[in-house]
Design a protein around this motif. Structure first.
Motif, short mmCIF file in Angstrom:
data_model
loop_
_atom_site.label_atom_id
_atom_site.label_comp_id
_atom_site.label_asym_id
_atom_site.label_seq_id
_atom_site.Cartn_x
_atom_site.Cartn_y
_atom_site.Cartn_z
N ILE A 96 27.19 -4.86 25.30
CA ILE A 96 26.19 -4.55 26.32
C ILE A 96 26.03 -5.79 27.20
O ILE A 96 26.34 -6.90 26.76
N PRO A 97 25.57 -5.64 28.43
CA PRO A 97 25.45 -6.81 29.31
C PRO A 97 24.50 -7.85 28.72
O PRO A 97 23.42 -7.52 28.21
N TYR A 98 24.90 -9.11 28.78
CA TYR A 98 24.07 -10.21 28.29
C TYR A 98 24.27 -11.42 29.18
O TYR A 98 25.40 -11.77 29.50
N GLU A 99 23.20 -12.04 29.55
CA GLU A 99 23.22 -13.27 30.34
C GLU A 99 22.48 -14.35 29.55
O GLU A 99 21.57 -14.04 28.77
N PRO A 100 22.85 -15.62 29.73
CA PRO A 100 22.17 -16.69 28.97
C PRO A 100 20.66 -16.76 29.16
O PRO A 100 19.96 -17.25 28.29
N HIS A 101 20.13 -16.26 30.27
CA HIS A 101 18.69 -16.33 30.48
C HIS A 101 17.94 -15.14 29.86
O HIS A 101 16.72 -15.07 29.94
N ASP A 102 18.66 -14.21 29.23
CA ASP A 102 18.01 -13.08 28.57
C ASP A 102 17.24 -13.56 27.34
O ASP A 102 17.53 -14.61 26.77
N PRO A 103 16.26 -12.79 26.88
CA PRO A 103 15.50 -13.18 25.68
C PRO A 103 16.39 -13.23 24.43
O PRO A 103 17.46 -12.63 24.38
N MET A 104 15.89 -13.97 23.45
CA MET A 104 16.67 -14.18 22.23
C MET A 104 16.92 -12.88 21.48
O MET A 104 17.98 -12.72 20.87
N TYR A 105 15.98 -11.94 21.49
CA TYR A 105 16.20 -10.68 20.78
C TYR A 105 17.41 -9.94 21.34
O TYR A 105 18.09 -9.23 20.61
N ARG A 106 17.69 -10.13 22.62
CA ARG A 106 18.87 -9.50 23.23
C ARG A 106 20.16 -10.09 22.64
O ARG A 106 21.12 -9.36 22.40
N ALA A 107 20.17 -11.39 22.37
CA ALA A 107 21.33 -12.02 21.72
C ALA A 107 21.52 -11.48 20.31
O ALA A 107 22.65 -11.25 19.86
#
Length: 106
Positions: free
Chosen positions: A13-24
């Protein structure tokens, strides 16, 4: 507390470094599930081929499959891990001897 930002190489799924940690964590969970599904599928296919080959009426195919099964089933996993470590990992060049890869421009 400072937020850690890091890129992820493989994402379903799309992920960027500025996304929240739960997304990682979600990306990591999905990557783990993908590896599990692929591993189960490949192990099933390999086991099916080995089982059918062992039941084959062709003497050579049957014996090769029997040797393969006997080696991998009767050898403890720790011994197999030591073997692959010594035969594979230790034979690779050291990190300081690695070839420097440059980005190719087209």
């Amino acid at each position: 507390m400072r937020r850690r930002r890091f890129p992820l190489a493989e994402t379903t799924i799309p992920y960027e470094p500025h996304d929240p940690m739960y997304r990682a964590y979600i990306v990591g969970l999905l990557n783990t599930l993908r590896v599990i599904v692929v591993g189960i599928a490949l192990a099933t296919i390999l086991g099916l081929i080995g089982g059918v080959a062992r039941l084959s009426s062709n003497w050579l195919i049957s014996k090769i499959a029997a040797v393969y099964v006997e080696i991998f089933v009767d050898t403890p996993l720790l011994i197999q891990l030591y073997f692959w470590y010594i035969a594979g990992v230790l034979q690779m060049p050291r990190v300081r001897d690695a070839i420097a890869m440059r980005a190719m421009s087209f």
